[in-house]
Design a protein around this motif. Structure first.
Motif, PDB file in Angstrom:
ATOM      1  N   THR A  53       0.826  -1.212   0.000  1.00  0.00           N
ATOM      2  CA  THR A  53       0.000   0.000   0.000  1.00  0.00           C
ATOM      3  C   THR A  53       0.858   1.260   0.000  1.00  0.00           C
ATOM      4  O   THR A  53       0.518   2.238  -0.669  1.00  0.00           O
ATOM      5  N   THR A  54       1.970   1.250   0.714  1.00  0.00           N
ATOM      6  CA  THR A  54       2.848   2.423   0.733  1.00  0.00           C
ATOM      7  C   THR A  54       3.503   2.617  -0.631  1.00  0.00           C
ATOM      8  O   THR A  54       3.569   3.743  -1.133  1.00  0.00           O
ATOM      9  N   LEU A  55       3.954   1.540  -1.245  1.00  0.00           N
ATOM     10  CA  LEU A  55       4.563   1.638  -2.571  1.00  0.00           C
ATOM     11  C   LEU A  55       3.554   2.171  -3.587  1.00  0.00           C
ATOM     12  O   LEU A  55       3.885   3.042  -4.389  1.00  0.00           O
ATOM     13  N   ILE A  56       2.341   1.684  -3.530  1.00  0.00           N
ATOM     14  CA  ILE A  56       1.308   2.155  -4.467  1.00  0.00           C
ATOM     15  C   ILE A  56       1.006   3.627  -4.214  1.00  0.00           C
ATOM     16  O   ILE A  56       0.907   4.424  -5.159  1.00  0.00           O
ATOM     17  N   ALA A  57       0.864   4.033  -2.945  1.00  0.00           N
ATOM     18  CA  ALA A  57       0.617   5.448  -2.625  1.00  0.00           C
ATOM     19  C   ALA A  57       1.769   6.319  -3.114  1.00  0.00           C
ATOM     20  O   ALA A  57       1.550   7.409  -3.664  1.00  0.00           O
ATOM     21  N   ALA A  58       2.992   5.834  -2.948  1.00  0.00           N
ATOM     22  CA  ALA A  58       4.167   6.583  -3.400  1.00  0.00           C
ATOM     23  C   ALA A  58       4.183   6.691  -4.921  1.00  0.00           C
ATOM     24  O   ALA A  58       4.497   7.754  -5.476  1.00  0.00           O
ATOM     25  N   THR A  59       3.845   5.608  -5.595  1.00  0.00           N
ATOM     26  CA  THR A  59       3.802   5.605  -7.056  1.00  0.00           C
ATOM     27  C   THR A  59       2.768   6.607  -7.558  1.00  0.00           C
ATOM     28  O   THR A  59       3.013   7.336  -8.530  1.00  0.00           O
ATOM     29  N   GLN A  60       1.626   6.665  -6.883  1.00  0.00           N
ATOM     30  CA  GLN A  60       0.588   7.632  -7.246  1.00  0.00           C
ATOM     31  C   GLN A  60       1.078   9.061  -7.002  1.00  0.00           C
ATOM     32  O   GLN A  60       0.918   9.935  -7.862  1.00  0.00           O
ATOM     33  N   ALA A  61       1.675   9.316  -5.829  1.00  0.00           N
ATOM     34  CA  ALA A  61       2.149  10.658  -5.483  1.00  0.00           C
ATOM     35  C   ALA A  61       3.234  11.144  -6.440  1.00  0.00           C
ATOM     36  O   ALA A  61       3.331  12.336  -6.720  1.00  0.00           O
ATOM     37  N   ALA A  62       4.039  10.217  -6.947  1.00  0.00           N
ATOM     38  CA  ALA A  62       5.129  10.577  -7.863  1.00  0.00           C
ATOM     39  C   ALA A  62       4.671  10.647  -9.320  1.00  0.00           C
ATOM     40  O   ALA A  62       5.459  10.991 -10.201  1.00  0.00           O
ATOM     41  N   GLY A  63       3.414  10.301  -9.587  1.00  0.00           N
ATOM     42  CA  GLY A  63       2.898  10.348 -10.952  1.00  0.00           C
ATOM     43  C   GLY A  63       3.430   9.243 -11.848  1.00  0.00           C
ATOM     44  O   GLY A  63       3.552   9.424 -13.058  1.00  0.00           O
ATOM     45  N   LEU A  64       3.741   8.079 -11.267  1.00  0.00           N
ATOM     46  CA  LEU A  64       4.344   6.994 -12.040  1.00  0.00           C
ATOM     47  C   LEU A  64       3.398   5.835 -12.344  1.00  0.00           C
ATOM     48  O   LEU A  64       3.802   4.863 -12.981  1.00  0.00           O
ATOM     49  N   VAL A  65       2.145   5.937 -11.919  1.00  0.00           N
ATOM     50  CA  VAL A  65       1.212   4.818 -12.112  1.00  0.00           C
ATOM     51  C   VAL A  65       1.026   4.497 -13.590  1.00  0.00           C
ATOM     52  O   VAL A  65       1.136   3.338 -14.002  1.00  0.00           O
ATOM     53  N   GLU A  66       0.744   5.498 -14.391  1.00  0.00           N
ATOM     54  CA  GLU A  66       0.501   5.244 -15.815  1.00  0.00           C
ATOM     55  C   GLU A  66       1.722   4.648 -16.506  1.00  0.00           C
ATOM     56  O   GLU A  66       1.600   3.787 -17.366  1.00  0.00           O
ATOM     57  N   THR A  67       2.909   5.092 -16.103  1.00  0.00           N
ATOM     58  CA  THR A  67       4.136   4.533 -16.674  1.00  0.00           C
ATOM     59  C   THR A  67       4.234   3.048 -16.358  1.00  0.00           C
ATOM     60  O   THR A  67       4.506   2.233 -17.242  1.00  0.00           O
ATOM     61  N   LEU A  68       4.001   2.691 -15.087  1.00  0.00           N
ATOM     62  CA  LEU A  68       4.125   1.288 -14.686  1.00  0.00           C
ATOM     63  C   LEU A  68       2.946   0.435 -15.145  1.00  0.00           C
ATOM     64  O   LEU A  68       2.985  -0.780 -15.025  1.00  0.00           O
ATOM     65  N   LYS A  69       1.914   1.067 -15.667  1.00  0.00           N
ATOM     66  CA  LYS A  69       0.820   0.330 -16.291  1.00  0.00           C
ATOM     67  C   LYS A  69       1.048   0.229 -17.801  1.00  0.00           C
ATOM     68  O   LYS A  69       0.295  -0.427 -18.502  1.00  0.00           O
ATOM     69  N   GLY A  70       2.101   0.877 -18.297  1.00  0.00           N
ATOM     70  CA  GLY A  70       2.410   0.887 -19.721  1.00  0.00           C
ATOM     71  C   GLY A  70       2.923  -0.454 -20.205  1.00  0.00           C
ATOM     72  O   GLY A  70       3.007  -1.439 -19.472  1.00  0.00           O
ATOM     73  N   ASP A  71       3.299  -0.472 -21.488  1.00  0.00           N
ATOM     74  CA  ASP A  71       3.708  -1.711 -22.141  1.00  0.00           C
ATOM     75  C   ASP A  71       4.937  -2.367 -21.525  1.00  0.00           C
ATOM     76  O   ASP A  71       5.054  -3.579 -21.505  1.00  0.00           O
ATOM     77  N   GLY A  72       5.883  -1.544 -21.065  1.00  0.00           N
ATOM     78  CA  GLY A  72       7.099  -2.140 -20.499  1.00  0.00           C
ATOM     79  C   GLY A  72       7.916  -2.810 -21.576  1.00  0.00           C
ATOM     80  O   GLY A  72       7.933  -2.378 -22.725  1.00  0.00           O
ATOM     81  N   PRO A  73       8.581  -3.883 -21.231  1.00  0.00           N
ATOM     82  CA  PRO A  73       8.548  -4.552 -19.929  1.00  0.00           C
ATOM     83  C   PRO A  73       9.418  -3.838 -18.904  1.00  0.00           C
ATOM     84  O   PRO A  73      10.367  -3.129 -19.244  1.00  0.00           O
ATOM     85  N   PHE A  74       9.056  -4.029 -17.627  1.00  0.00           N
ATOM     86  CA  PHE A  74       9.771  -3.472 -16.500  1.00  0.00           C
ATOM     87  C   PHE A  74      10.129  -4.573 -15.514  1.00  0.00           C
ATOM     88  O   PHE A  74       9.399  -5.549 -15.385  1.00  0.00           O
ATOM     89  N   THR A  75      11.217  -4.361 -14.817  1.00  0.00           N
ATOM     90  CA  THR A  75      11.561  -5.179 -13.657  1.00  0.00           C
ATOM     91  C   THR A  75      11.499  -4.235 -12.470  1.00  0.00           C
ATOM     92  O   THR A  75      12.161  -3.193 -12.458  1.00  0.00           O
ATOM     93  N   VAL A  76      10.668  -4.580 -11.491  1.00  0.00           N
ATOM     94  CA  VAL A  76      10.486  -3.725 -10.320  1.00  0.00           C
ATOM     95  C   VAL A  76      10.974  -4.463  -9.080  1.00  0.00           C
ATOM     96  O   VAL A  76      10.563  -5.595  -8.822  1.00  0.00           O
ATOM     97  N   PHE A  77      11.853  -3.803  -8.336  1.00  0.00           N
ATOM     98  CA  PHE A  77      12.265  -4.283  -7.029  1.00  0.00           C
ATOM     99  C   PHE A  77      11.331  -3.595  -6.046  1.00  0.00           C
ATOM    100  O   PHE A  77      11.491  -2.404  -5.759  1.00  0.00           O
ATOM    101  N   ALA A  78      10.328  -4.332  -5.566  1.00  0.00           N
ATOM    102  CA  ALA A  78       9.223  -3.753  -4.814  1.00  0.00           C
ATOM    103  C   ALA A  78       9.414  -3.898  -3.306  1.00  0.00           C
ATOM    104  O   ALA A  78       9.323  -5.001  -2.774  1.00  0.00           O
ATOM    105  N   PRO A  79       9.646  -2.775  -2.606  1.00  0.00           N
ATOM    106  CA  PRO A  79       9.730  -2.841  -1.153  1.00  0.00           C
ATOM    107  C   PRO A  79       8.333  -3.045  -0.548  1.00  0.00           C
ATOM    108  O   PRO A  79       7.358  -2.438  -0.999  1.00  0.00           O
TER     109      PRO A  79
END
Length: 158
Positions: free
Chosen positions: A39-65
């Motif tokens: 929940t904190t990572l998702i809130a941070a992603t939203q606050a930083a404006g990165l949600v749409e990027t991480l919902k994009g085509d990618g591919p991405f590798t995420v090290f998720a705390p």
């Protein structure tokens, strides 16, 4: 140690359920939301404006705390970062690598360039680490990449 093992197993089980439903039909963000321990990572992603990027085509590798990883930061750190989207984005993009890097692609002392431009060091001796964070669950596939769960928030070099 027992708590960390339990947390890792619980997280892996939650991710396995979320990711396997629909054959990886969920993107990285939705997979993390469904897991319930980010929940904190998702809130941070939203606050930083990165949600749409991480919902994009990618591919991405995420090290998720995990939420526990954010809770281990000094008191007030998360709140301060949520109020500073630029600093938050710098830290969050340090947790992302362009491309899909599975655990089988890793080698000891491997350097990987993050989306923020700085490198992380991946070690595989005595467990997999990204800088000084332990990977507690690996290879959680999403439709646009892969998530590796870590037990610490990693900070880019100053």
């Amino acid at each position: 140690m027992l708590r960390r093992t339990f947390t890792a197993l619980s997280t892996a089980a939650l991710f396995a359920t979320a990711a396997c439903a629909g054959g990886h039909s969920k993107d990285i963000v939705d997979t993390a939301i469904d897991a319930g321990s980010f929940t904190t990572l998702i809130a941070a992603t939203q606050a930083a404006g990165l949600v749409e990027t991480l919902k994009g085509d990618g591919p991405f590798t995420v090290f998720a705390p995990t939420d526990d990883a954010f809770a281990a930061l000094p008191e007030g750190t998360v709140e301060a970062l949520l109020a500073d989207p630029d600093a938050l984005a710098e830290i969050l993009t340090y947790h992302v690598i362009a491309g899909k890097v599975m655990s089988t692609d890793l080698s000891d002392n491997m350097m990987a360039t993050t989306v923020n431009g700085a490198d992380v060091t991946i070690t595989t001796m005595n467990g997999v680490k990204v800088n000084d964070a332990n990977v507690v669950a690996a290879d959680i596939e999403a439709s646009n990449g892969v998530i590796h769960v870590i037990d610490k928030v990693i900070l880019p070099p100053s």
